[in-house]
Design an enzyme around this catalytic site. Sequence first.
Site, short mmCIF file in Angstrom:
data_model
loop_
_atom_site.label_atom_id
_atom_site.label_comp_id
_atom_site.label_asym_id
_atom_site.label_seq_id
_atom_site.Cartn_x
_atom_site.Cartn_y
_atom_site.Cartn_z
N ASN A 180 0.86 -1.18 0.00
CA ASN A 180 0.00 0.00 0.00
C ASN A 180 0.90 1.23 0.00
O ASN A 180 1.48 1.57 1.02
CB ASN A 180 -0.89 -0.03 1.26
CG ASN A 180 -1.69 1.25 1.44
OD1 ASN A 180 -1.82 2.05 0.51
ND2 ASN A 180 -2.23 1.44 2.64
N LYS A 208 0.09 4.26 -0.24
CA LYS A 208 -0.56 5.46 0.33
C LYS A 208 -0.36 6.64 -0.64
O LYS A 208 -0.30 6.43 -1.85
CB LYS A 208 -0.03 5.75 1.73
CG LYS A 208 -0.09 4.49 2.61
CD LYS A 208 0.15 4.75 4.06
CE LYS A 208 0.17 3.43 4.80
NZ LYS A 208 0.19 3.60 6.26
N HIS A 264 -9.32 1.00 5.27
CA HIS A 264 -8.03 1.25 5.93
C HIS A 264 -8.25 2.22 7.09
O HIS A 264 -9.06 3.15 6.99
CB HIS A 264 -7.03 1.84 4.92
CG HIS A 264 -5.63 1.85 5.45
ND1 HIS A 264 -5.19 2.81 6.34
CD2 HIS A 264 -4.59 1.01 5.25
CE1 HIS A 264 -3.93 2.56 6.65
NE2 HIS A 264 -3.54 1.47 6.00
N GLU A 274 -6.69 4.70 8.10
CA GLU A 274 -6.50 6.13 7.75
C GLU A 274 -7.75 6.68 7.08
O GLU A 274 -8.10 7.85 7.28
CB GLU A 274 -5.26 6.29 6.86
CG GLU A 274 -3.99 6.06 7.66
CD GLU A 274 -2.79 5.56 6.85
OE1 GLU A 274 -2.82 5.63 5.61
OE2 GLU A 274 -1.83 5.09 7.48
N GLU A 321 -5.04 -5.02 10.80
CA GLU A 321 -4.01 -4.01 10.99
C GLU A 321 -4.25 -3.27 12.30
O GLU A 321 -5.01 -2.29 12.33
CB GLU A 321 -4.04 -3.00 9.83
CG GLU A 321 -3.82 -3.62 8.48
CD GLU A 321 -3.29 -2.60 7.48
OE1 GLU A 321 -2.23 -2.86 6.92
OE2 GLU A 321 -3.92 -1.56 7.29
N GLY A 363 2.77 2.18 10.87
CA GLY A 363 3.70 3.29 10.69
C GLY A 363 4.41 3.70 11.96
O GLY A 363 5.03 4.76 12.03
N SER A 396 3.81 -2.22 10.40
CA SER A 396 5.27 -2.25 10.56
C SER A 396 5.88 -3.60 10.21
O SER A 396 6.85 -4.04 10.85
CB SER A 396 5.66 -1.81 11.98
OG SER A 396 5.21 -0.49 12.22
N GLY A 400 2.89 -1.18 4.32
CA GLY A 400 2.91 0.24 4.02
C GLY A 400 4.32 0.70 3.71
O GLY A 400 4.83 0.54 2.60
N GLY A 401 5.00 1.25 4.71
CA GLY A 401 6.32 1.86 4.53
C GLY A 401 7.31 0.98 3.77
O GLY A 401 8.02 1.47 2.88
C1 PEP Z 1 -0.60 0.12 6.29
O1 PEP Z 1 -0.84 1.32 6.41
O2 PEP Z 1 -1.39 -0.61 5.67
C2 PEP Z 1 0.59 -0.40 6.94
C3 PEP Z 1 0.62 -1.65 7.26
O3 PEP Z 1 1.62 0.51 7.14
P1 PEP Z 1 3.09 0.19 7.74
O4 PEP Z 1 3.54 -1.11 7.11
O5 PEP Z 1 3.90 1.35 7.33
O6 PEP Z 1 2.92 0.05 9.22
#
Ligand code: PEP
Length: 255
Positions: A9, A11, A97, A99, A169, A175, A215, A236-237
């Site tokens: 993802n 973002k 999600h 967010e 999640e 994050g 993460s 994500g990241g």
């Molecule tokens: C996400 O936002 O779906 C996510 C898992 O982010 P991160 O891996 O950065 O924690």
Amino acid sequence: MRKKIVAGNWKMNMNLDEGHALVAGILKGLPELNADKQVVIAPPFINIQHTFYQIEDVDYVHVAAQNCSTENAGAYTGEVSAHMIQHAGASYVIIGHSERREYYNETDAMLAQKTDTALDNGLKVIFCCGEPLSVRDAGTENDYVEAQLKAGLFHLHKHQLANIVVAYEPIWAIGTGRTASSQQAQDMHAHIRSVFAAQYGQAIADGLTILYGGSCKPSNAAELFACADVDGGLIGGASLKAEEFLGIIDAMMQA
Ligand code: PEP
């Protein structure tokens, strides 16, 4: 059918050139995938078609949108419909999600509507759920996540569950660099599977792909993916760097 998936993802990151370079880097190091082990890339809307053209000849790599409108078409300025997303080459959409729930006030009712329009337009849904830290601290995370799933998904008919992937999640792990332990992830994933078993029967629950997100990185992916009920990750990241994303894909291939 239950399969393993690593989904990235992005973002609101990556312009067209950056996205192109990232996908090229991923494809360069990609192991041979198969029907049981797949990769999904979720760029911003504006990159979807370009990303699709990059991956269309690569088996078992798919494009996802990060959101879709509740509506099919019409006077909804700034919205993007599931039909448009599907037509641009995506086969998945991420819905719910944290967010989107938090910053854009997406309610359970809206997420149920988005799920319907996505499925009606031939998209598969990666449906996100997960509790904030206050709920985890209170020890009521199972009930919280169960309520999210019931409100967003349990109006669906049994046959539609084949097109649903659940992503657990925990918000406190997104994050933040703080990952759920593999035991915490396994416990929640087993709970999610049991909730689906109670509603739809054991066979449907056993066939459900449940991803972990929060993460996740190459250094912890193998341990998370080794859990019996963890079928991969929503990343994500670490999906923004080809070598990190490939490291997580490798962990899926070994699992
Ligand atoms: C996400 O936002 O779906 C996510 C898992 O982010 P991160 O891996 O950065 O924690």
